[in-house]
Design an enzyme around this catalytic site. Structure first.
Site, PDB file in Angstrom:
ATOM      1  N   LYS A  60     -24.897  -4.860 -31.860  1.00  0.00           N
ATOM      2  CA  LYS A  60     -23.497  -5.150 -32.193  1.00  0.00           C
ATOM      3  C   LYS A  60     -22.705  -5.596 -30.952  1.00  0.00           C
ATOM      4  CE  LYS A  60     -23.485  -1.966 -36.110  1.00  0.00           C
ATOM      5  NZ  LYS A  60     -22.680  -0.980 -36.876  1.00  0.00           N
ATOM      6  N   TYR A  74     -22.071  -7.105 -45.140  1.00  0.00           N
ATOM      7  CA  TYR A  74     -21.692  -5.718 -45.409  1.00  0.00           C
ATOM      8  C   TYR A  74     -21.047  -5.551 -46.784  1.00  0.00           C
ATOM      9  CZ  TYR A  74     -22.684  -3.981 -40.676  1.00  0.00           C
ATOM     10  OH  TYR A  74     -23.304  -3.568 -39.519  1.00  0.00           O
ATOM     11  N   ASN A 115     -21.136   1.371 -32.763  1.00  0.00           N
ATOM     12  CA  ASN A 115     -22.322   2.240 -32.635  1.00  0.00           C
ATOM     13  C   ASN A 115     -23.566   1.447 -32.213  1.00  0.00           C
ATOM     14  OD1 ASN A 115     -22.780   1.018 -35.083  1.00  0.00           O
ATOM     15  ND2 ASN A 115     -23.266   2.893 -36.200  1.00  0.00           N
ATOM     16  N   HIS A 173     -27.267  -1.939 -35.613  1.00  0.00           N
ATOM     17  CA  HIS A 173     -27.466  -1.786 -37.052  1.00  0.00           C
ATOM     18  C   HIS A 173     -28.956  -1.919 -37.316  1.00  0.00           C
ATOM     19  CE1 HIS A 173     -27.308  -2.399 -41.390  1.00  0.00           C
ATOM     20  NE2 HIS A 173     -28.189  -3.371 -41.188  1.00  0.00           N
ATOM     21  N   GLU A 198     -31.992  -8.213 -45.952  1.00  0.00           N
ATOM     22  CA  GLU A 198     -31.266  -8.484 -44.705  1.00  0.00           C
ATOM     23  C   GLU A 198     -32.015  -9.492 -43.832  1.00  0.00           C
ATOM     24  OE1 GLU A 198     -30.281  -4.735 -42.841  1.00  0.00           O
ATOM     25  OE2 GLU A 198     -28.931  -4.185 -44.474  1.00  0.00           O
TER      26      GLU A 198
HETATM   27  P1  CMP Z   1     -24.223   0.192 -39.862  1.00  0.00           P
HETATM   28  O1  CMP Z   1     -25.579   0.784 -39.796  1.00  0.00           O
HETATM   29  O2  CMP Z   1     -24.026  -1.144 -39.257  1.00  0.00           O
HETATM   30  O3  CMP Z   1     -23.733   0.128 -41.398  1.00  0.00           O
HETATM   31  C1  CMP Z   1     -22.380   0.139 -41.765  1.00  0.00           C
HETATM   32  C2  CMP Z   1     -21.473   0.450 -40.615  1.00  0.00           C
HETATM   33  O4  CMP Z   1     -20.171   0.882 -40.947  1.00  0.00           O
HETATM   34  C3  CMP Z   1     -22.041   1.608 -39.827  1.00  0.00           C
HETATM   35  O5  CMP Z   1     -23.197   1.204 -39.141  1.00  0.00           O
HETATM   36  C4  CMP Z   1     -20.856   1.996 -38.953  1.00  0.00           C
HETATM   37  O6  CMP Z   1     -20.808   1.273 -37.740  1.00  0.00           O
HETATM   38  C5  CMP Z   1     -19.655   1.553 -39.787  1.00  0.00           C
HETATM   39  N1  CMP Z   1     -18.804   2.665 -40.172  1.00  0.00           N
HETATM   40  C6  CMP Z   1     -17.531   2.805 -39.805  1.00  0.00           C
HETATM   41  N2  CMP Z   1     -17.025   3.936 -40.313  1.00  0.00           N
HETATM   42  C7  CMP Z   1     -18.005   4.535 -41.023  1.00  0.00           C
HETATM   43  C8  CMP Z   1     -18.099   5.736 -41.797  1.00  0.00           C
HETATM   44  N3  CMP Z   1     -17.068   6.562 -41.927  1.00  0.00           N
HETATM   45  N4  CMP Z   1     -19.288   6.022 -42.376  1.00  0.00           N
HETATM   46  C9  CMP Z   1     -20.348   5.175 -42.265  1.00  0.00           C
HETATM   47  N5  CMP Z   1     -20.313   4.018 -41.555  1.00  0.00           N
HETATM   48  C10 CMP Z   1     -19.154   3.709 -40.932  1.00  0.00           C
END
Ligand code: CMP
Length: 136
Positions: free
Chosen positions: A11, A51, A114, A117, A128
């Site tokens: 990311k 998403y 974070n 992904h 995906e």
């Molecule tokens: P990712 O694995 O990319 O899939 C969806 C993303 O939404 C997740 O990682 C997080 O970075 C983001 N996200 C933000 N807030 C939340 C939340 N409360 N719960 C889960 N995913 C979240």
């Protein structure tokens, strides 16, 4: 163990921190092969459809804004049990809950920024991978 493919995205925070190489090394050291990769800038359309499953979640708009805030590094990882292996390497979605030594524990700032992904199931992995690499 079956050979699988899974999608990984480093990311914007991971690209910004210049840890692409360190993250790819973790994948390779775990026996995952990088079979496709590209650096790209997502626009709202692309990030929004990637998403789409989260469209009704309260964090959706912020997530799309975040994912379009800078370049991302998208790759396809291949190997035995690749979907689960990648998820173990990443650690929990929330870095505060991620096990020590995982990518998110070591590099991530917040649940949104974070760092990585990864596909969460074999079915999502197929979708995906096809989303970003339709010719693969
Ligand atoms: P990712 O694995 O990319 O899939 C969806 C993303 O939404 C997740 O990682 C997080 O970075 C983001 N996200 C933000 N807030 C939340 C939340 N409360 N719960 C889960 N995913 C979240």
């Amino acid at each position: 163990m079956a050979t699988e493919r899974t999608l990984s995205i480093i990311k914007p925070d991971g690209v910004q921190k210049q840890v692409i190489g360190k993250i790819l090394t973790r994948f390779e050291d775990a026996g995952l092969r990088i079979v496709a990769a590209k650096m790209m800038q997502l626009d709202k359309n692309l990030a929004g459809s990637f998403y789409a499953v989260h469209k009704e979640r309260p964090f959706y708009n912020d997530l799309v804004t975040y994912m379009t805030s800078g370049p991302v590094f998208v790759s396809v990882l291949e190997g035995a049990d690749a979907v689960n292996k990648n998820r173990e390497l990443m650690g929990a979605t929330n870095p505060k809950e991620a096990k020590p030594g995982t990518i998110r524990a070591d590099f991530a700032d917040s649940i949104e920024a974070n760092t990585v992904h990864g596909s969460d199931s074999l079915e999502n992995a197929r979708n995906e991978v096809a989303f970003f690499f339709p010719d693969l």
